[in-house]
Design a protein around this motif. Sequence first.
Motif: not given
Length: 840
Positions: A290, A582, A585
Motif C-alpha cells: 500500500a 487498501v 488502490p
Amino acid sequence: MRRALPLALVVLGFMAPTAMAATTLNVIPHGQWEPGVSWGTSPGVLPAETQAQMYDRLTPLFRDVTDAQLIPSADGTGFYKSAALVDENDPSLITAENIAGTAPGAGAVSARIKRDAYGVPHIYSDTDAGVIFAAGYVVATDRNLLLDQARANGVAGLVDIPGVPAIQLVLGLYTYKPTKKVIDEATALQTKSIEAQGAPGRQLLSDIDVYLAGINLWYSQNRPTAPRFTRSDIYALNAIKSQFLGQGGGEEVANATFLDAARSKLGATRGNEAYEDLRGRYDPETATTATRKFPFETRVSVTKPRGMVRIVNGSFRSTAPKLPASTRAAAARAATDDHPYGPPQLASNILIASGRASATGSPLFVGGPQIGFNYPGLTLEMDLHGPNIHVRGATSAPFPGYMLIGRGADYAWTLTSADGDIIDTYAETLCGGSRTHYRYKGKCRAMESVDAGTITKGAKSVHVKFRRTVHGPVYGYAKARGTGKEVALSTRRSSYGQETVDQLFFQQMTYGRVHSANDFIRAAYKTPQTFNSFYASTNEAAFVTSGRLPLRPKGVNPDLPVSGEGKYEWKGYLPNSAHPQVINPSSGYIVNWNNKPAKDFPASDSRWNEQSLQRQQLLTGELARQPKQTLATVLAAANAAATEDVRIVELWPTLKKMLDRGKAPNAATKQVVDALQAWHDAGGSRRDADHDGRIDSPGAEILDTAWKGLTDAALCDRLGTALCKQLEGRNARFDQPPGGQYGGWHQYMWKDLRAMLGQKVAGAYHLRYCGDGSVKSCSKELWAALDSARKRLAAQQGPDPTAWRAPEAKEQITFAPLPLISMQYTNKPTGIHQVMQFGP
C-alpha cells in the motif's frame, strides 16, 4: 482473452446459479491424495503427480504465457484445472459416496461426496452441518497420515516448547506424547478464548464438533482401534498452522548479540549505526503493498532505548531440548540463532490488477501461499455446497470444514505471511540465588516447571521439560552487559491461547457472509495471527494486514530484549483501523511477496531482509511491461518473476556502474562482465528452457561462484570477518535457489553502492561499507572477486565464459517426506495457485 473466454464459459457452464461467468483456475502441485486412499485407483482418476507436472510445465515459458495457458485442463495435459463451483449433476464427477451419521448439537447429518478426475471432492448436503461433517470425513480419507502424525505433535505449538517447532516434528516424522496436564491446560485455554468471541465462537465450537464427527466416522470404518479425535486435536492442528505461518518476531536476543558485537568491533557510536543500517527496521525505499502511510512504532532508539537489557555477545545458552536424529540440527540452530521458533515460509505472492489497470475493467487475480513442497501436502482441495455454503479452494486439517483460500460465487481470496511482530523477549532478573526464580513487580517468584512429555524418533526418546515465567517459556540464559549477571530469557506471544480463534475469519468466508471488500477486511480483523489477506471480486480489490500487534511503552525498542521486572508490559493492541489496508488502490495494483505492507510500518525484529531492494520489484517490473493487463499478462508476470534472479535483474545495473569506476584486471574478466550483462538484458531467468539439464545462461554460474567474493568486498572490509559471519545469521548472503531469494546482501549493496556513486538515496546508511568506504578500493575488490570466480570456472569448464553452465539439478525442487516428482526451480506459491477473473 477473447479466444479463451468462450472455452472457459463452456467448462464453467455448470456452475452454481449464483455465480457469474468467470475464468477461475487453480493448481495444487502436491495434488489431492496421499498413498493408499481408497478412491485413488478408481477408473478415470489421474495419477497423484499430475498437478505437479502441470505446475512444472508452466515454468519454462517465462514471459511467453498466452490465453492458451488459461484453458482449463480436464486430463492433466495443460497448466491449470478448472476451479468452478460444480453442480451436483455435472458429468465430470466420476465417483460418488453417500455418508451419514450423527453429530453433537446437529443430530442426524448426511452428505454426498463426488470426485472428479483430479480426485477433488465436491460435497453436497441439504444442511450446512452436513457439509462440515463431510469435510471432516474427506480430510480423514485424504490426509489420515497427516492427521495421525500431527494430532499430538501440534501440542508442541500450543505450549511453545522452546526450540521445537511443531511443523518440524510433523515433517521429521517424530512421535510426541504430551502429558495429560499439558493437554488439559492447553485445551481449556483454547476453549475459553473461543467462547469469549460470543455467537461466532459458539458456532465455531459447534462446527468443530460436527467436523470431528466426520473424522471419527472414517476412523470407525477404517481404523476402529484408533483413539477418537477430540477438540484437543483440532486445537493442536491449529497451533501448527499458527506457529508455521501466522507469527513473527522473537529474535531480540540474536539482534542484541549482533549489536553488542558491532559495538565491540566498531565502537559504541559506529556500532549502533552499523546495527541500524543492517537491521533495516525502517527503510523508506522498501517496496510496499500500500502506498498510504500506516505509522506504527516506526522509529525507535538503539542508543538509549527504555528498559533494554544489553546481552553480551557469545553468552547465550539455549535451553532447547536436544532431540534425536534430524532435529538435532534444528536444536543446534536454535542455540546459535537464539530463535525459539522454526523458519517462516516467505515465498507466498499475489498480483492483483484492479479495474483501473485491467483491460476488461474487472480485477485480475493471480497468487497463493507458499507452504513448502510436501507430499502428502499440508493443503487439499474441496468444493463445498450447502444452504449457505458455496465455496471452493484449498483447506487443511486444522480448518473445521472452513475454506482457507479459495473462491466464492463472484470473489476470490488468498493470504501471504506478514511476519508481524507479535513475539517479544523479556530478560528476567534472577533472584534468590537461583536460575529458577525471577523478579516481577517487586517480588521474587518461582518459575513454573512444565513437564511437556516425551518426543521419540526410532528407538531414541527425549523427556521434555522447560520453565515458564509470567511472560512465557524460558528458552535460554545469557549475561547482561554492564552488570555481568545472568538473566533468563522468556518470550511473550500475543496469539498464545488463541490459535483456533483464527478460524473466525474463515468462518465468515465459508458461510458467505462477505459481500464486499469492507466485509472482507472486517472478517480478516478477527484473526490474532499475522497475515496479509487479499480479495478480488467483480469490481473490488482489497488487502489488509492482520494480527494482534502489541503496543509497547513509549521508548521501548521492540527489536531488543526488555526488562521483565514489570515496568515494560504491553499497553494494549494496535486498533484495527491502524492496520495497513487498501481498497481499489489508485495505483491500480496490489502486489505482495511477503514484503512490507505499507510505508512507516516497520519490519518485525525477525526480518532483517526488508531492505530497499526487494524481490517484489521483480513482479512490479514485469507488470510494468504492459500498459493494461489481461489475465494472461498478469500470469506471465508471476511466471517470469518466479525464475528471475533478483541480484542480476535489480542489483546488477548499480554493481556495473561501480565496476565501471575501476578497470578490469584483464580482458578475460571483462568477458565475464559481458556475460552477466547479457544475462541481465535477457531477463535474468534461472530456467532451463531447453531441458538439457543446465541453466540456460552462463551468468547464473558466474554470479553464484563470485557471490561470496562480491559480498566480502561489499561489507567485510568494514565489518571484519567475525561480524560478517554473525551477520549471516541475521540475513544470509543470499537465499539461494531453490530457496525463495527473500533475503541477501544484495539488499545492502544496492543502497550502499548508490550512495558511494553519488546517487540520491532516501534513508542512506550512516556508514559506507564497500571497500571500507573507498570507491577506488570498492571497484578494485569487486573486479578481483569476479576475476577469482573466472579462474575457478575456467579451471573447471574451460576458458570461454559463454560456455559455462550451472547444473539445473542443484536447485531442483523435490517433495518430502515422501517423493513425488522433481521440478525445475520456480518461486511460485504451492498451497494453491489461483488464476481468476470475475465479471466480463
